[in-house]
Design a protein around this motif. Structure first.
Motif, mmCIF file in Angstrom:
data_model
loop_
_atom_site.group_PDB
_atom_site.id
_atom_site.type_symbol
_atom_site.label_atom_id
_atom_site.label_comp_id
_atom_site.label_asym_id
_atom_site.label_seq_id
_atom_site.Cartn_x
_atom_site.Cartn_y
_atom_site.Cartn_z
ATOM 1 N N ARG A 162 0.591 -1.066 0.066
ATOM 2 C CA ARG A 162 0.016 0.332 0.092
ATOM 3 C C ARG A 162 1.025 1.127 0.468
ATOM 4 O O ARG A 162 0.068 2.386 -0.121
ATOM 5 N N TYR A 163 1.798 1.300 0.908
ATOM 6 C CA TYR A 163 3.422 2.427 0.513
ATOM 7 C C TYR A 163 4.188 2.141 -0.129
ATOM 8 O O TYR A 163 5.087 2.670 -0.580
ATOM 9 N N GLY A 164 3.910 1.334 -1.338
ATOM 10 C CA GLY A 164 4.359 1.317 -2.575
ATOM 11 C C GLY A 164 5.904 0.169 -2.469
ATOM 12 O O GLY A 164 6.275 0.573 -3.812
ATOM 13 N N HIS A 165 5.843 -0.660 -1.380
ATOM 14 C CA HIS A 165 6.847 -1.462 -1.539
ATOM 15 C C HIS A 165 6.774 -2.805 -2.245
ATOM 16 O O HIS A 165 7.004 -4.048 -1.456
ATOM 17 N N ARG A 166 6.677 -2.757 -3.691
ATOM 18 C CA ARG A 166 5.607 -3.817 -4.529
ATOM 19 C C ARG A 166 6.522 -5.125 -4.567
ATOM 20 O O ARG A 166 6.209 -6.117 -4.089
ATOM 21 N N ASP A 167 8.316 -4.689 -4.085
ATOM 22 C CA ASP A 167 8.841 -6.266 -4.937
ATOM 23 C C ASP A 167 9.252 -6.619 -2.957
ATOM 24 O O ASP A 167 8.904 -7.753 -3.218
ATOM 25 N N ALA A 168 9.507 -5.684 -2.236
ATOM 26 C CA ALA A 168 8.606 -6.661 -1.107
ATOM 27 C C ALA A 168 7.555 -7.472 -1.011
ATOM 28 O O ALA A 168 7.565 -8.633 -0.080
ATOM 29 N N ALA A 169 6.513 -7.263 -0.827
ATOM 30 C CA ALA A 169 5.311 -8.120 -1.460
ATOM 31 C C ALA A 169 5.607 -8.902 -2.030
ATOM 32 O O ALA A 169 5.271 -10.465 -2.026
ATOM 33 N N VAL A 170 6.726 -8.982 -3.512
ATOM 34 C CA VAL A 170 6.868 -10.500 -4.092
ATOM 35 C C VAL A 170 7.704 -11.151 -3.348
ATOM 36 O O VAL A 170 7.686 -12.631 -3.677
ATOM 37 N N THR A 171 8.951 -10.822 -2.401
ATOM 38 C CA THR A 171 9.233 -11.491 -1.694
ATOM 39 C C THR A 171 8.805 -11.769 -0.288
ATOM 40 O O THR A 171 9.066 -13.683 -0.332
ATOM 41 N N LEU A 172 8.028 -11.776 0.214
ATOM 42 C CA LEU A 172 6.864 -12.078 0.889
ATOM 43 C C LEU A 172 5.473 -13.134 0.332
ATOM 44 O O LEU A 172 5.836 -14.011 0.732
ATOM 45 N N LEU A 173 5.519 -12.923 -1.329
ATOM 46 C CA LEU A 173 4.865 -14.089 -2.067
ATOM 47 C C LEU A 173 5.420 -15.262 -2.076
ATOM 48 O O LEU A 173 5.318 -16.342 -1.904
ATOM 49 N N ARG A 174 6.218 -15.056 -2.782
ATOM 50 C CA ARG A 174 7.343 -16.440 -2.997
ATOM 51 C C ARG A 174 8.069 -17.036 -1.745
ATOM 52 O O ARG A 174 7.946 -17.987 -1.530
ATOM 53 N N SER A 175 7.997 -16.235 -0.624
ATOM 54 C CA SER A 175 8.311 -17.440 0.791
ATOM 55 C C SER A 175 6.923 -18.362 1.058
ATOM 56 O O SER A 175 7.432 -18.967 1.127
ATOM 57 N N ALA A 176 5.686 -17.329 1.041
ATOM 58 C CA ALA A 176 4.547 -17.818 1.237
ATOM 59 C C ALA A 176 4.068 -19.122 0.197
ATOM 60 O O ALA A 176 4.003 -20.582 1.028
ATOM 61 N N PHE A 177 4.843 -19.391 -1.152
ATOM 62 C CA PHE A 177 4.371 -20.451 -1.733
ATOM 63 C C PHE A 177 5.615 -21.320 -1.733
ATOM 64 O O PHE A 177 4.917 -22.996 -2.227
ATOM 65 N N GLU A 178 6.638 -21.422 -1.476
ATOM 66 C CA GLU A 178 7.644 -22.192 -0.929
ATOM 67 C C GLU A 178 7.178 -23.361 -0.102
ATOM 68 O O GLU A 178 7.631 -23.931 0.281
ATOM 69 N N SER A 179 6.325 -21.881 0.902
ATOM 70 C CA SER A 179 6.000 -22.983 2.784
ATOM 71 C C SER A 179 5.141 -23.191 1.650
ATOM 72 O O SER A 179 5.281 -24.932 2.819
ATOM 73 N N ALA A 180 4.209 -23.558 1.282
ATOM 74 C CA ALA A 180 2.709 -24.311 0.371
ATOM 75 C C ALA A 180 4.162 -25.396 0.135
ATOM 76 O O ALA A 180 3.697 -26.379 -0.093
ATOM 77 N N VAL A 181 4.043 -25.361 -0.999
ATOM 78 C CA VAL A 181 4.932 -26.514 -1.791
ATOM 79 C C VAL A 181 5.788 -27.201 -0.800
ATOM 80 O O VAL A 181 5.445 -28.273 -0.698
ATOM 81 N N ASN A 182 6.021 -27.238 0.583
ATOM 82 C CA ASN A 182 6.551 -28.186 1.508
ATOM 83 C C ASN A 182 5.532 -28.717 2.522
ATOM 84 O O ASN A 182 5.607 -29.647 3.169
ATOM 85 N N PHE A 183 3.857 -28.344 2.258
ATOM 86 C CA PHE A 183 3.201 -28.238 3.126
ATOM 87 C C PHE A 183 2.672 -29.043 2.033
ATOM 88 O O PHE A 183 0.878 -29.248 2.569
ATOM 89 N N ASP A 184 2.051 -29.975 1.504
ATOM 90 C CA ASP A 184 1.735 -30.873 -0.020
ATOM 91 C C ASP A 184 0.322 -29.303 -0.460
ATOM 92 O O ASP A 184 -1.080 -29.004 -0.670
#
Length: 709
Positions: A578-600
């Motif tokens: 919301r405050y314009g730091h969209r690249d950080a959101a991309v990093t957090l999405l990648r973290s969540a996705f890679e977590s999900a891969v490990n949780f089926d």
């Protein structure tokens, strides 16, 4: 009997099915073995033991899974060595057993199919062990009651196709569990039924089983197939709601589709519309906060969930004062339960209002729904409930010396902490000491600020200009006071809470990420918070910790003091973006996705907050709900934070602000996005290092799209 490691793992694995107010949790074999497994309805366990045995032996497990649409549980098993029954013994691996199960209309249906792949006839001894303890969900979770009702089970009789269990609770409600079979048992010993199936080579024999609160027709292939088709159609209908996400990444798509399927599984169709139940097994019931946040996560793709949540919560708004229920006129429900303990008031959760944040979140959601859809007629119907909710917020703020929205439980039976981090040790001072109440959490002030802003906007749209100006002024005053009282200048961060004596809890936790989501902080302070949330003290590589490394009471294995909650990470990402730091959101999405891969491909309610180690998976939290609604909704909020998509139904336009694609994904398509009566497809594609967007209308009109790149 000793078990091999694979068998032990299967014993402790859990597989979940849900339909309406019923759900079932079984181990990898499909068995119910007490513990936290069972078939539940209305917070009562109707089946506590359901074991399949071949003679005295546990079958060997080949595989077990729930289908991608969350409708069917399938287990493939085979026999261990069978003793002779009037013939030669059968070696292991000759008989294939397919165990197929689903829930429909509050009833379990199961098909057991046995196939002989040997070269000689054999007799297969199939035993089914049953039990029903009718324990309340809170007993299953570990609470001990001073007294219980009376079990009145009816014994199985020869020639009968059913076994019935009955229980008269202390609330004088008679609860029943009826297990019915398509065949009569050859032998009965207590709660054990044995069926002897002669199997010639290449022959398959079926046994159909049904479990429900009432007896029905004798189970058969026809009734099983009819119910199965209806169950699949219903789930498919729920799963088709809202826009769809597709990409050029098969694994990423699998994550999105699994999350969508989990939301469909958890969503019950109530009179007021679709409502996502919080999570299985402990919270398969309507919760206020969880449902509102789930609706906010999915609003851009599926406004229907938000509409159902708003309707239900408005219908169950508090009308009276009760210290036992932590209720007051205008307050929005935290939790509702239908079990015996709630009915007997052994605990306050029959309809409980002990959440300080649910009421402002309800108002926030109404404002967001109006902007997303432009459906002011629905807002007009909600208006009395919205005014009552805002009235409660104002009364509590007026009673606080600083004008903050605070909480203090009415009685000792209620929740001691009433924000989303509601464990007893989640709010404390920098030295680890617990603060005196009432407690004013920092993120709750953000919710209250956003609620006042929403009411100001909605009142303006309704022509109620004086109220619009009054609520806008309240929002601005609250913002100024929060900035003055919560900001820790020396740490460049907001404290977690202000206690009853006016002292700030100078602790760095993830809570200010929610403050960013609400848009309260000034840009410079927001940038400082965003930067720190991405440092290793918070960001582990798998997500954002609820509490920063180094703070008092930090424990990565705790419930709220250092663990990772995907919904919390998603809200932080949305706030940062919301405050314009969209690249950080991309990093957090990648973290969540890679977590999900490990949780089926399924994000759990929470997991441990240990730092990421190369080549090692994230560490599970042992009793986390899985699936869980706001964890299933988190991927969609994370994706929106990356793409920067806002859909404005009031103006009839779509805006896209500096979109970013997930790492490793070169194209994302949003299919069938609703904007009023129009439908549109949005395509985002990486071209020469930048993200281009294409719009395809699905009718005569293509709504205007504003792109900032």
């Amino acid at each position: 009997m000793s078990m091999d490691p694979a068998a032990t793992a299967a014993l402790y694995a859990s597989h979940v099915l849900k339909d309406g107010d019923s759900f079932l949790v079984a181990n990898g074999y499909g068995d119910i073995e007490e513990g936290s497994t069972g078939m539940f309805r209305d917070d009562t366990r109707l089946l506590s033991i359901y074991r399949l045995r071949l003679g005295e032996t546990v079958p060997a497990l080949l595989s077990a899974a729930v289908t991608e649409d969350n409708v069917f549980f399938l287990a493939h098993l085979t026999n261990r060595q069978l003793p002779p029954l009037g013939g030669s013994e059968a070696p292991q691996g000759l008989v294939h057993i397919l165990r197929s199960r689903f829930l429909h209309d509050e009833r379990m249906y199961e098909r057991l199919a046995f196939m002989n792949y040997g070269n000689a006839p054999l007799t297969l001894p199939v035993r089914i062990e049953l039990g029903a303890d009718f324990r309340d969900m809170f007993e299953v979770r570990g609470m001990v009651r001073p007294a219980r009702g009376e079990l009145l089970s009816t014994p199985h009789t020869a020639g009968s196709h059913t076994v019935e269990f009955r229980y008269r609770g202390l609330d004088q409600v008679m609860r029943a569990s009826v297990v019915a079979f398509s065949r009569e048992a050859h032998r009965v010993e207590g709660r054990m039924l044995e069926f002897l199936f002669p199997l010639v080579p290449g022959e398959e024999v079926e046994l159909f089983v049904e479990v429900g609160s009432e007896a029905g027709p004798v189970p058969s292939r026809a009734t099983h197939r009819t119910a199965a088709a209806q169950a699949r159609r219903r789930m498919r209908s729920r799963g088709r709601r809202g826009a769809r996400v597709r990409s050029n990444g098969p694994l990423f798509d699998a994550w999105m589709q699994r999350s969508r399927a989990d939301l469909a599984l958890l969503t019950s169709e109530l009179e007021t519309g679709p409502y996502p139940y919080a999570g299985i097994p402990w919270f398969s019931t309507p919760f206020g906060r969880d449902a509102v946040i789930t609706a906010l996560q999915t609003l851009w793709l599926d406004p229907g969930i938000a509409r159902g949540v708003l309707g239900f919560l408005a219908a169950h708004q508090a009308q009276e004062e009760s210290s036992f229920l932590d209720s007051a006129p205008g307050k929005i429900m935290h939790e509702t339960r239908k079990g015996e303990m709630a009915a007997m008031k052994e605990l306050p959760f029959g309809r409980y209002y002990g959440g300080v944040d649910t009421t402002p979140l309800f108002v926030m959601l109404a404002g967001a729904y109006a902007r997303r859809t432009g459906e002011m007629a629905f807002v007009d119907r909600l208006w009395p409930a919205l005014r009552a909710a805002t009235g409660w917020i104002e009364r509590v703020c007026d009673a606080n010396a600083n004008g903050f929205l605070d909480y203090a439980r009415g009685e000792s039976t209620g929740l001691s902490n009433q924000g989303w981090k509601d464990s007893e040790d989640s709010v404390f001072h920098a030295d680890g000491k617990f603060p005196p109440g009432p407690i004013a959490l920092v993120e709750v002030q953000g919710y209250a600020y956003a609620a006042f802003r929403a009411m100001s906007e909605l009142a303006g749209l309704r022509g109620e200009i004086e109220d619009a100006q009054r609520w806008d002024a309240r929002a601005n005053r609250l913002r100024e006071t929060v900035e003055a009282r919560y900001w820790m200048e020396d740490r460049g961060f907001y404290g977690i809470a202000v206690d009853g004596k006016g002292a700030l809890c100078e602790v760095r936790a993830s809570n200010p990420g929610h403050l960013l989501f609400c848009g309260l902080p000034d840009p410079a302070r927001a940038a400082s918070v965003a930067a720190q949330l991405m440092l290793p003290e918070f960001h582990t590589g798998w997500g954002v910790r609820t509490l920063a490394l180094g703070e008092a009471r930090y424990n990565p294995m705790s419930y709220h003091n250092g663990s990772i909650w995907p919904h919390d990470t998603a809200l932080c990402a949305a706030g940062i973006a919301r405050y314009g730091h969209r690249d950080a959101a991309v990093t957090l999405l990648r973290s969540a996705f890679e977590s999900a891969v490990n949780f089926d491909m399924r994000l759990p309610e929470l997991f441990c907050g240990f730092p990421r180690v190369q080549g090692a998976p994230p560490i599970a939290y042992p009793v986390a709900c899985l699936p869980q609604a706001w964890a299933a909704g988190a991927p969609f909020m994370l994706l929106q934070a990356c793409l920067g998509v806002e859909i404005d139904g009031l103006r009839g336009e779509i805006s896209v602000d500096r979109p970013r694609l997930p790492i490793g994904i070169d194209e994302v398509r949003l299919l069938d996005v609703a904007l009023g009566n129009d439908r549109v497809d949005l395509r985002f594609r990486r071209i020469d290092g930048r993200v281009a967007m294409f719009v395809d209308g699905r009718g005569d009109r293509v709504p205007p799209v504003r792109l900032r790149n």
